[in-house]
Design a protein around this motif. Sequence first.
Motif, PDB file in Angstrom:
ATOM      1  N   LEU A  68      24.949 -45.010  17.107  1.00 51.63           N
ATOM      2  CA  LEU A  68      24.377 -44.030  16.186  1.00 51.63           C
ATOM      3  C   LEU A  68      25.099 -44.009  14.834  1.00 51.63           C
ATOM      4  O   LEU A  68      24.757 -43.219  13.954  1.00 51.63           O
ATOM      5  CB  LEU A  68      24.412 -42.620  16.797  1.00 51.63           C
ATOM      6  N   VAL A  69      26.086 -44.894  14.690  1.00 52.43           N
ATOM      7  CA  VAL A  69      26.855 -44.940  13.439  1.00 52.43           C
ATOM      8  C   VAL A  69      26.029 -45.628  12.352  1.00 52.43           C
ATOM      9  O   VAL A  69      25.348 -46.633  12.603  1.00 52.43           O
ATOM     10  CB  VAL A  69      28.183 -45.705  13.644  1.00 52.43           C
ATOM     11  N   HIS A  70      26.107 -45.114  11.140  1.00 50.99           N
ATOM     12  CA  HIS A  70      25.392 -45.721  10.014  1.00 50.99           C
ATOM     13  C   HIS A  70      25.911 -47.149   9.808  1.00 50.99           C
ATOM     14  O   HIS A  70      27.122 -47.388   9.872  1.00 50.99           O
ATOM     15  CB  HIS A  70      25.643 -44.896   8.742  1.00 50.99           C
ATOM     16  N   ARG A  98      28.773 -41.393   8.735  1.00 53.23           N
ATOM     17  CA  ARG A  98      27.419 -40.859   8.927  1.00 53.23           C
ATOM     18  C   ARG A  98      26.936 -41.229  10.319  1.00 53.23           C
ATOM     19  O   ARG A  98      27.142 -42.357  10.775  1.00 53.23           O
ATOM     20  CB  ARG A  98      26.490 -41.420   7.856  1.00 53.23           C
ATOM     21  N   TYR A  99      26.287 -40.266  10.980  1.00 51.86           N
ATOM     22  CA  TYR A  99      25.844 -40.422  12.367  1.00 51.86           C
ATOM     23  C   TYR A  99      24.389 -39.990  12.423  1.00 51.86           C
ATOM     24  O   TYR A  99      23.996 -39.010  11.783  1.00 51.86           O
ATOM     25  CB  TYR A  99      26.711 -39.535  13.260  1.00 51.86           C
ATOM     26  N   ARG A 100      23.591 -40.718  13.189  1.00 52.15           N
ATOM     27  CA  ARG A 100      22.152 -40.455  13.226  1.00 52.15           C
ATOM     28  C   ARG A 100      21.785 -39.350  14.222  1.00 52.15           C
ATOM     29  O   ARG A 100      22.158 -39.379  15.386  1.00 52.15           O
ATOM     30  CB  ARG A 100      21.384 -41.727  13.570  1.00 52.15           C
ATOM     31  N   TRP A 106      20.271 -38.499   8.906  1.00 51.34           N
ATOM     32  CA  TRP A 106      21.696 -38.849   8.914  1.00 51.34           C
ATOM     33  C   TRP A 106      22.532 -37.628   8.584  1.00 51.34           C
ATOM     34  O   TRP A 106      22.245 -36.904   7.626  1.00 51.34           O
ATOM     35  CB  TRP A 106      21.991 -39.955   7.908  1.00 51.34           C
TER      36      TRP A 106
END
Length: 299
Positions: A68-70, A98-100, A106
């Motif tokens: 889930l990391v950008h 940033r994490y989704r 985001w």
Amino acid sequence: SVMDITERKNAEEKLRREEQLFRSVTEQSSDLITIVNPEAKIIYHNPAIEKVLGYKPEERFGRSGFDLVHPDDLEMVMDAYKTLFSDVNAPVQKGELRYRHKNGSWLTFEVAGSNLVDHNVIEAAVVNMHDITERKEAEEALKISESNLKYAQEEAHVGSWEFDAVQQKPFWSEEMFRIVGRDPALGPMSLEDFVELVHPDERKKVYKDVAKCFTKNLPYYHEYRILKPDNKIAFIESRGKAITDDKGNVVRIFGILQDITERKHAEEMLTLIKKAVESSGDAIGMSDPQGHHFYHNQA
């Protein structure tokens, strides 16, 4: 032996209490707390994940801690992961990422990760993530606002200034320095030093009106001349007002300064032209587009 059994029971009881304490703290935390194993698989999420990211904890168990990391933050996260799992004495890894969210948006987090070591073996890593999305959005909005304000001030030749009466500290916008001709590296001028720039014929009134703003909470308006460091004279239009606390004490003065030199020069040129027209021996008149006469000189 009885002693060995007692020591083992005490150790088990201590471990149980520590686990209860850990769960009590993590499960009530509003921050997202995650534990990943050496294979970067998630083995624990506190309940905050559902409120923060929209997932139930069980939906993420066994999943990669990276998925889930950008993409732009992935290299930084993987470097931190390698550090935590390669050195038992690794310092806490900190950063922003940033994490989704489950809905595809985001979010931005402040992150701190540390390893869990047992008998000199790194068993897992604990990652604490604090949601700073709103703060980052506010910071970005402020940057845009400041950029727009800077552009507007540059175009209108308007500078703004503030004076904190409590801290006794002045603040100038960038355009203030340009109008006055002062190097921003020198910082804002004190009121006393600024008034020294004002033309001697107008200096006393300017100082008196600004002083009344401080002491009597009276707004002011002036037009005056200042002498810039390059010995050029600038015409200034200035307004200011006081901001008070609940008790009526002045805590801050806010003002704007506009360079009206071009306007003054245009007015002076218009006055000269008008005088020339008035003194002309030729008859000169003016009409609007509809043919209505609105001006005739004396001739």
